[in-house]
Design a protein around this motif. Sequence first.
Motif: not given
Length: 492
Positions: A48, A64, A66, A68, A112, A114, A142-144
């Motif tokens: 994270y 914010k 993201r 992995d 998002k 990737d 990768r999730i953002e």
Amino acid sequence: MKFTNQKIFSVSISAILVIFAISSTFLKLNPSTTESKENRAIVDRPHYQIDATYDDQNQVVKGKMRVDLPESRTDPQKEVYFHLYPNVFQNWKYNKESKPQKPGFIKIQNVKVDGSAVKQEIQNEIMKVALPQELGNGKSARIEMDYTLQLPKGGTRLNTFKHTAFLAQWYPMLSVKDKEGWHNEPYTSIGDPFYTNMSDFDVTFHVPEGYQVISTAKDPITTKGGEIKLTQHQVRDFAAVITKDYQVVQGKSGNIQVNLWYLAGMDDVKEELHKAAVDGMKFFGERFGSYPYEEIDVVLGETGYGIAGMEYPGLVTSVPKAPSLKGEVPAVNVVAHELAHQWWYGVVGSNQAKEPWLDEGLTSFSEFLYMKKQKGENGEEWLKKVVTRTDQIHDSLHVHSAQRLYDYSDEVYGLMVYLRPTAMMFDLVKQIGEDKVMKIMSTYYQKFQYRTATTKDFIRIASEVSGKDLTSFFDQWLYFKEDDSKSKKSAS
């Protein structure tokens, strides 16, 4: 978690008051990358990265994030689930005592995968994110996302009090997927319905001037505000307290930094509770195995329902004082209980929703053992009454001590999950000796650190270390099964 239960059934023994507890900046373990891409280890835990700004005027966190995804998986993955625990405070449907005075919630935007925008599906506190491409073993994504967290006032765990924000389960948390599938167990106000795997965290807070951040990581002692960067790897969760009201007592337990955070008016207990924290870390470390992180923070959180007496990795909360036969005394037992959770929940994990006894029972035994050895308070005679009462409850309600969290009422939960297993472990001491029981605990800790254990795992370790099959012993205590030899004898 510290559990308080004041009244146990009308037919119980006289009303019982149950007050008990209830590397650089991260571990350099299992490195996720090496020089050669072909020979590197597969990443087995999420990473994270969170950038969070705290608005103290509106009690809002804008984040914010993201994450992995881990590369190791047993079967291809088409979606990911997240727990959005703050949403339970928007339309509270649990016990009235813990209803927040002001609702809280979390809103998600700009998801998002990737780099490509995707839609999310949210039902209450569960969010589903579909992956554009199926992930096999050895692959990551990768999730953002952006999120806005409105903190509740008077919530359970997640809360605000004057100039302090308690951030627990405050970010979108990945659900666990194991051989049983996805674990999207619902929230409940009884116990701790949180099941997480080890993760790595890099968290940046932006806070106003005058605020201090106390967290799961090793924290700088500063009230300058601004940007505060924190890193902690190999932990199950990341909690934080953002405050301009707390003061600190600092010390060491071996190489571990031990901080006790207190509010004005708590000066009469701060030194004794800090001493107990230092002593407790040494006591548990010597018996179970070394605490693997650099710092532990104890926050005296008598600041709202459900705040005091909670465990998080590297950070615990406690009440300043607790009732006793002598009147109110410094809450040494609560501090001891929550610190013991660093071993049973923090390092050795379990599914707290499925088998809550496994962390709470072992933790309560650890607490009672500390109070007996270090404070001369022997609770074993009192635990005999607990055994009698839990036998009555089982006969009446047919519940046992190794059931799901959702199977217990508030009145029964503490007795079955915390106290009967505590009595069980003291009985095991009488059966095989304290040295052997400590060997069981340390072996269990060593073999399952950074992993998730089950009841079967604990019984297997206990049997191996003791040199005898203890299945029937645990069956009697946890499941209320009759001893076969006794049954045959009575039948004859």
